[in-house]
Design a protein around this motif. Structure first.
Motif, PDB file in Angstrom:
ATOM      1  N   PHE A 143       0.844  -1.204   0.000  1.00 45.12           N
ATOM      2  CA  PHE A 143       0.000   0.000   0.000  1.00 45.12           C
ATOM      3  C   PHE A 143       0.873   1.245   0.000  1.00 45.12           C
ATOM      4  O   PHE A 143       1.908   1.297   0.678  1.00 45.12           O
ATOM      5  N   SER A 144       0.460   2.244  -0.743  1.00 42.48           N
ATOM      6  CA  SER A 144       1.146   3.538  -0.746  1.00 42.48           C
ATOM      7  C   SER A 144       0.672   4.366   0.435  1.00 42.48           C
ATOM      8  O   SER A 144      -0.429   4.173   0.961  1.00 42.48           O
ATOM      9  N   GLU A 153       3.759   0.486   2.644  1.00 39.66           N
ATOM     10  CA  GLU A 153       3.320  -0.422   3.709  1.00 39.66           C
ATOM     11  C   GLU A 153       3.148  -1.814   3.118  1.00 39.66           C
ATOM     12  O   GLU A 153       2.532  -1.988   2.069  1.00 39.66           O
ATOM     13  N   VAL A 154       3.706  -2.805   3.798  1.00 36.51           N
ATOM     14  CA  VAL A 154       3.799  -4.150   3.244  1.00 36.51           C
ATOM     15  C   VAL A 154       3.186  -5.166   4.202  1.00 36.51           C
ATOM     16  O   VAL A 154       3.389  -5.098   5.420  1.00 36.51           O
ATOM     17  N   ILE A 155       2.436  -6.098   3.639  1.00 37.38           N
ATOM     18  CA  ILE A 155       1.918  -7.230   4.411  1.00 37.38           C
ATOM     19  C   ILE A 155       2.564  -8.500   3.872  1.00 37.38           C
ATOM     20  O   ILE A 155       2.579  -8.744   2.667  1.00 37.38           O
ATOM     21  N   ILE A 167      -3.337  -1.236   5.317  1.00 39.63           N
ATOM     22  CA  ILE A 167      -2.463  -1.790   6.350  1.00 39.63           C
ATOM     23  C   ILE A 167      -3.200  -1.942   7.678  1.00 39.63           C
ATOM     24  O   ILE A 167      -2.824  -2.745   8.534  1.00 39.63           O
ATOM     25  N   ASP A 168      -4.276  -1.187   7.857  1.00 42.30           N
ATOM     26  CA  ASP A 168      -5.056  -1.273   9.094  1.00 42.30           C
ATOM     27  C   ASP A 168      -5.719  -2.635   9.251  1.00 42.30           C
ATOM     28  O   ASP A 168      -6.133  -3.006  10.351  1.00 42.30           O
ATOM     29  N   ASP A 169      -5.837  -3.384   8.146  1.00 43.57           N
ATOM     30  CA  ASP A 169      -6.423  -4.713   8.200  1.00 43.57           C
ATOM     31  C   ASP A 169      -5.389  -5.793   8.516  1.00 43.57           C
ATOM     32  O   ASP A 169      -5.715  -6.977   8.535  1.00 43.57           O
ATOM     33  N   CYS A 170      -4.167  -5.377   8.729  1.00 42.77           N
ATOM     34  CA  CYS A 170      -3.089  -6.332   8.997  1.00 42.77           C
ATOM     35  C   CYS A 170      -3.287  -6.982  10.367  1.00 42.77           C
ATOM     36  O   CYS A 170      -3.611  -6.310  11.346  1.00 42.77           O
ATOM     37  N   PHE A 235       5.834  -3.013  11.334  1.00 42.27           N
ATOM     38  CA  PHE A 235       4.640  -2.185  11.508  1.00 42.27           C
ATOM     39  C   PHE A 235       3.891  -2.659  12.751  1.00 42.27           C
ATOM     40  O   PHE A 235       3.534  -3.828  12.866  1.00 42.27           O
ATOM     41  N   ASP A 236       3.664  -1.743  13.662  1.00 40.94           N
ATOM     42  CA  ASP A 236       2.972  -2.055  14.908  1.00 40.94           C
ATOM     43  C   ASP A 236       1.602  -1.384  14.887  1.00 40.94           C
ATOM     44  O   ASP A 236       1.505  -0.161  15.027  1.00 40.94           O
ATOM     45  N   PRO A 237       0.525  -2.157  14.736  1.00 44.09           N
ATOM     46  CA  PRO A 237      -0.804  -1.551  14.650  1.00 44.09           C
ATOM     47  C   PRO A 237      -1.288  -0.928  15.954  1.00 44.09           C
ATOM     48  O   PRO A 237      -2.292  -0.221  15.965  1.00 44.09           O
TER      49      PRO A 237
END
Length: 446
Positions: A143-144, A153-155, A167-170, A235-237
């Motif tokens: 995601f940009s 942002e990478v999953i 990325i919020d759905d990660c 990435f820490d949600p």
């Protein structure tokens, strides 16, 4: 009489049998508990109706042999000898959980990291697995970030079967791919762990495409196929975004004057928690020692872009962006315009800081350091100072950085990595002198 005797015998046999079963169950329970300590299974949790796995549970460690760093109850500090003649040698100690983790890491067959050789004590299980995931994991979504053009942002390896729109759905295994110019964030992460700050998110260097087998990721854009080495940061949600002032870069709005007031009142220091709750000047709810931890870390990195965004503490321009962008001229003349950035906490704990965007500035000369980063600090934790004074910081950093093969080779191997360590060691001498001269307390962490 015979009938009564037979009945009594049966009762005795029943009692004996019941007792035996009870004892066996107790022994079995202890055995299961011991095995659970040795091999902690992932903890499942439910999200949106789908069963996923919490991949990185924290596990207690039990030592076998000696660690590098030993801090006694009386505060006495010593560092065990550590050979750096051959960096591929296995140090003379291990943790029980680490032996199992080593087997797990070897099965991942990741040539980008060298955790299959040993695991230093400053990395815990979650660090190791997160670094392994970022350095070698398959990418499932990218995601940009509109407000940050140099960031993706990478999953990695989504296995939950959920619809993912951002990325919020990660759920787990997520990272942020940054610009090649940010590669020293990997170095900053190792400084954080070696010195015992333990506030930075894991970071590794990774190359997509080029001479590797990662050309399959070209569908995500040039930066996933051009072979350029970039930093990947976990990435820490749970990071909290809030405040009216640049909420995407802060958990709270904090001006320089507010920050200095928090320090002067020693808000939420070890013996001042109850008074701080009633004090209207204490608004940030962050433990007092956290500011000392941050100040020492940023001073060693010479990272102004957090406490001193406008570079007001520098006595001359040495190429920092704050000078060319005009921030220095606009904001240093008016203290009311100066604010802190990249001040983050987690939603689960507003009292502890999380260090992100950890810029290491290798070009700032030791004769012109930014001491404003230490202004107002009254106490700092003992561990980082003890490591710096021990004379073992260099050896520990070499052992740590050697694990990231991509970063190590990208920097030019040991001779060039040693130069980066030289910079921190020279700044450390200035820091220790400043702490001694100003009377800053070096205290036990809390």
């Amino acid at each position: 009489m015979a009938s009564n005797a037979f009945w009594n015998l049966n009762r005795v046999q029943t009692v004996v049998l019941t007792s035996t079963i009870f004892i066996v169950l107790i022994i079995l329970q202890f055995s299961l508990n011991d095995n659970a300590m040795q091999n902690v299974s992932p903890v499942p949790f439910v999200r949106s109706g789908a069963l996923c796995v919490q991949t990185f549970p924290e596990t207690p460690r039990r030592k076998v042999g000696k660690p590098f760093i030993i801090v006694g109850r009386d505060g006495a500090f010593r560092v065990e000898p550590l050979s750096t003649v051959n960096l591929s040698e296995v140090p003379p100690f291990m943790y029980e959980q680490d032996t199992a983790l080593l087997r797990e890491v070897k099965e991942m067959n990741n040539s980008n990291l060298r955790f299959d050789v040993y695991i230093p004590p400053w990395f815990d299980r979650s660090d190791v697995l997160r670094m392994e995931s970022m350095s070698n994991g398959n990418v499932s979504h990218v995601f940009s970030v509109p407000q940050h053009k140099r960031v993706k942002e990478v999953i990695f390896e989504d296995k939950c079967g959920l619809k993912i729109d951002s990325i919020d759905d990660c759920v787990d295994k997520c990272g942020v791919q940054k610009s090649p110019e940010d590669i020293h964030e990997v170095y900053a992460f190792h400084v954080d762990r070696v010195l015992g700050f333990n506030r930075s998110l894991p970071a590794v260097a990774r190359r997509f495409g080029g001479k590797t087998n990662d050309r399959a990721f070209a569908k995500f854009g040039d930066r996933f196929s051009d072979g350029v080495i970039r930093p990947m940061v976990w990435f820490d949600p749970s990071i909290r975004h809030s405040g009216t002032l640049q909420p995407d870069q802060n958990s709270m709005s904090l001006w320089w004057t507010d920050y200095q007031r928090e320090l002067s009142y020693k808000c939420f220091s070890k013996d001042n928690v109850e008074d701080s709750l009633r004090n209207k000047n204490c608004t940030a709810k962050i433990r007092h020692i956290e500011w000392g931890r941050l100040a020492v870390y940023d001073f060693l990195l010479q990272n102004h872009d957090r406490i001193d965004r406008s570079c007001c503490g520098y006595d001359r321009d040495e190429g920092e962006l704050c000078f060319s962008s005009g921030l220095y001229e606009r904001e240093c003349k008016d203290i009311k315009r100066q604010h802190l950035v990249h001040i983050f906490t987690r939603t689960s704990d507003e009292s502890r800081l999380v260090f992100i965007d950890n810029v290491f500035n290798p070009n700032r000369s030791v004769e012109h350091l930014n001491y404003r980063l230490l202004q107002g600090i009254q106490e700092i934790p003992k561990t980082p100072i003890a490591v710096l004074k021990s004379g073992k910081f260099r050896e520990m950093m070499l052992q740590s950085l050697y694990l990231d093969k991509v970063f190590w080779e990208d920097q030019g191997g040991r001779p060039h990595v040693e130069k980066l360590i030289d910079i921190i060691e020279k700044r450390a001498q200035k820091l220790i002198t400043y702490v001694d001269e100003t009377g800053i307390e070096v205290v036990e962490d809390y």
